[in-house]
Design an enzyme around this catalytic site. Sequence first.
Site, mmCIF file in Angstrom:
data_model
loop_
_atom_site.group_PDB
_atom_site.id
_atom_site.type_symbol
_atom_site.label_atom_id
_atom_site.label_comp_id
_atom_site.label_asym_id
_atom_site.label_seq_id
_atom_site.Cartn_x
_atom_site.Cartn_y
_atom_site.Cartn_z
ATOM 1 N N ALA A 192 -11.827 5.762 -3.806
ATOM 2 C CA ALA A 192 -11.277 7.002 -3.250
ATOM 3 C C ALA A 192 -10.881 6.710 -1.808
ATOM 4 O O ALA A 192 -11.520 7.157 -0.858
ATOM 5 C CB ALA A 192 -12.299 8.130 -3.319
ATOM 6 N N CYS A 244 -1.842 9.845 -7.443
ATOM 7 C CA CYS A 244 -3.043 9.479 -6.697
ATOM 8 C C CYS A 244 -4.101 10.546 -6.914
ATOM 9 O O CYS A 244 -3.885 11.706 -6.575
ATOM 10 C CB CYS A 244 -2.764 9.337 -5.207
ATOM 11 S SG CYS A 244 -4.282 8.976 -4.292
ATOM 12 N N LYS A 303 0.826 -1.211 0.000
ATOM 13 C CA LYS A 303 0.000 0.000 0.000
ATOM 14 C C LYS A 303 0.867 1.272 0.000
ATOM 15 O O LYS A 303 1.912 1.304 0.649
ATOM 16 C CB LYS A 303 -0.894 -0.018 1.250
ATOM 17 C CG LYS A 303 -1.753 1.226 1.461
ATOM 18 C CD LYS A 303 -2.890 1.317 0.484
ATOM 19 C CE LYS A 303 -3.650 2.644 0.622
ATOM 20 N NZ LYS A 303 -4.560 2.873 -0.525
ATOM 21 N N LYS A 308 5.542 6.565 -11.052
ATOM 22 C CA LYS A 308 4.206 6.090 -11.431
ATOM 23 C C LYS A 308 3.422 7.237 -12.043
ATOM 24 O O LYS A 308 3.047 8.191 -11.361
ATOM 25 C CB LYS A 308 3.466 5.525 -10.223
ATOM 26 C CG LYS A 308 2.135 4.889 -10.586
ATOM 27 C CD LYS A 308 1.614 4.025 -9.462
ATOM 28 C CE LYS A 308 0.400 3.214 -9.892
ATOM 29 N NZ LYS A 308 -0.007 2.277 -8.840
ATOM 30 N N GLY A 348 -9.758 -1.537 -13.149
ATOM 31 C CA GLY A 348 -10.426 -2.740 -13.636
ATOM 32 C C GLY A 348 -10.371 -2.831 -15.155
ATOM 33 O O GLY A 348 -9.810 -1.952 -15.819
#
Lengths: 302, 246
Positions: free
Chosen positions: A70, A129, A45, A164, A216
């Site tokens: 979220a 993020c 995480k 990222k 997904g």
Amino acid sequence: MADLRVSFCGIEFKNPILTASGTFGFGREYAKYYDLSELGGVGPKGLTPVPRAGNPTPRAAETQSGMLNAIGLQNPGVDAFIRDELPFLRAFDTRVVANISANTAEEYGEMAAKLSDAGVDIIEVNVSCPNVRAGGMQFGVTAEGISSVTARAKQSSSVPIVVKLSPNVTDIAEMARAAEGAGADGLSLINTLLGMRINVKTRRPALANVTGGLSGPAVFPVAVRMIWQARSAVRLPIIGMGGVCSGEGAAELMLAGASLVAVGTASFIDPMAPIKIRDGLGRYMDENGFATPARLTGAVII
Amino acid sequence: MSNCVVTASRLIGKNIRSLSVRWAEKPPKPGQFVNIRADGAFLRRPISVCDYFDGTLTVVFEVRGEGTRALAQCVPGQLLDVLGPLGQGFQLPKSGDVLLVGGGAGSAPMLCAAKALSGRASVILGFRGAEHVVLDREIADAAREVYITTNDGSRGFKGFPTLLMPELLKKPYAAVFVCGPRPLMKAVAQIAKDFGIPCQVSLEERMACGVGACLVCVCKTRENGAETMRRICSDGPVFDAAEVIW
């Protein structure tokens, strides 16, 4: 059976399959389902300099072939991770890719120093993020932001720095070049796509945070496209992710340009997904005459 | 995780269905849940276990959206992908009586609990109206006594289950267990607290992974004086009510 070993930023991985940060806790939950040593690497995480409670609930909403989340980077902080979680992960024969978010470039540097000293294998710098006000996507949507954070993390780390990238940008190639220019050792993409849903009965947003990140299978084609564009723009190796749920899906991200593939949301549907995807990738390689994963990387014929 | 054979699927109350599968995995404890994959829904649907007996696991759920509508279509003989048992269930006191309070579909885990308590359970079940009443007979077979309340008074006592608590709690109870809508659980926990009886609440929240990895289904709790966000799927769904920050 194909040899699945692959080298990434000079580090050997036993296979190209990782778990994506934010979908895997700190590994303890899925260790009940399989031996984490089966994985090429784990992505715990996302960490922040100090503990974060995250966003209010509801934190997730279902979508067609995907979900919005979220969470807001709920985590115990980098020090607690190093003290309480890293020893557990280190007991497995697998690589650890730590993921970091912070409010300032300096904080990114401090976290990178702590984690590289603590012995993680790679540091993934999260500038993407979408669910926190500061320290998330704000750095990832401009070349300057990416540059400053990447340079600082790179300076402070003795292990490879992977940036990222956010898909919520106009030109992913520009962001990839900014990371490369600032000294990044690799890229990972894509993070989630910013989305929103409204409950039409109550007329209220489905998420307490109003907007959230889409993941997904729904985002898979976006991941393929962006990995291909980033690969075409820079020489950096890439960790590909975004809706992968089969061995063929992993192969597709690799053909687009990824060297490693992270499995995320698929684990929510099937805890064994990363292992099944690894096996499926091996079968794909056998059936299609790829002796090593490296041969797949960027092998799309255009 | 396993592909289970559906053995029964029936409507037992207005919009409330019971679904049974053959279960070869670990036997569930009262208050634990299973995470079921429904046709056409992306995420699994977490549903608490209502009953487990002789290799058959039963869940009871309200048909509310796409996922539960798909589960309502299940027919005996088909295969269903069921992950579990998951989460931390009720902690059964070693001795003494327990008051179980269920609201609506939240009555489901009370059957499991009443059976495990073998005769030590008093139960209050609350429903919207007579047509919504479910599991009353099954729970009556397992419990010492069962009281029914309905919001409209069409069956049993008119009002919420909390109405009956002060009278029942005049007798000594070792614990109160509650599962149902959040306002009901909050009110039941408060009354239990007023009577000095430990209360366990079974919380509900939208989930993704169901195993504790994704941090979607959290609740605010107080643990050793510090506020923490804990995972309903893996630290719960059953929590000591004294720890929950409503």
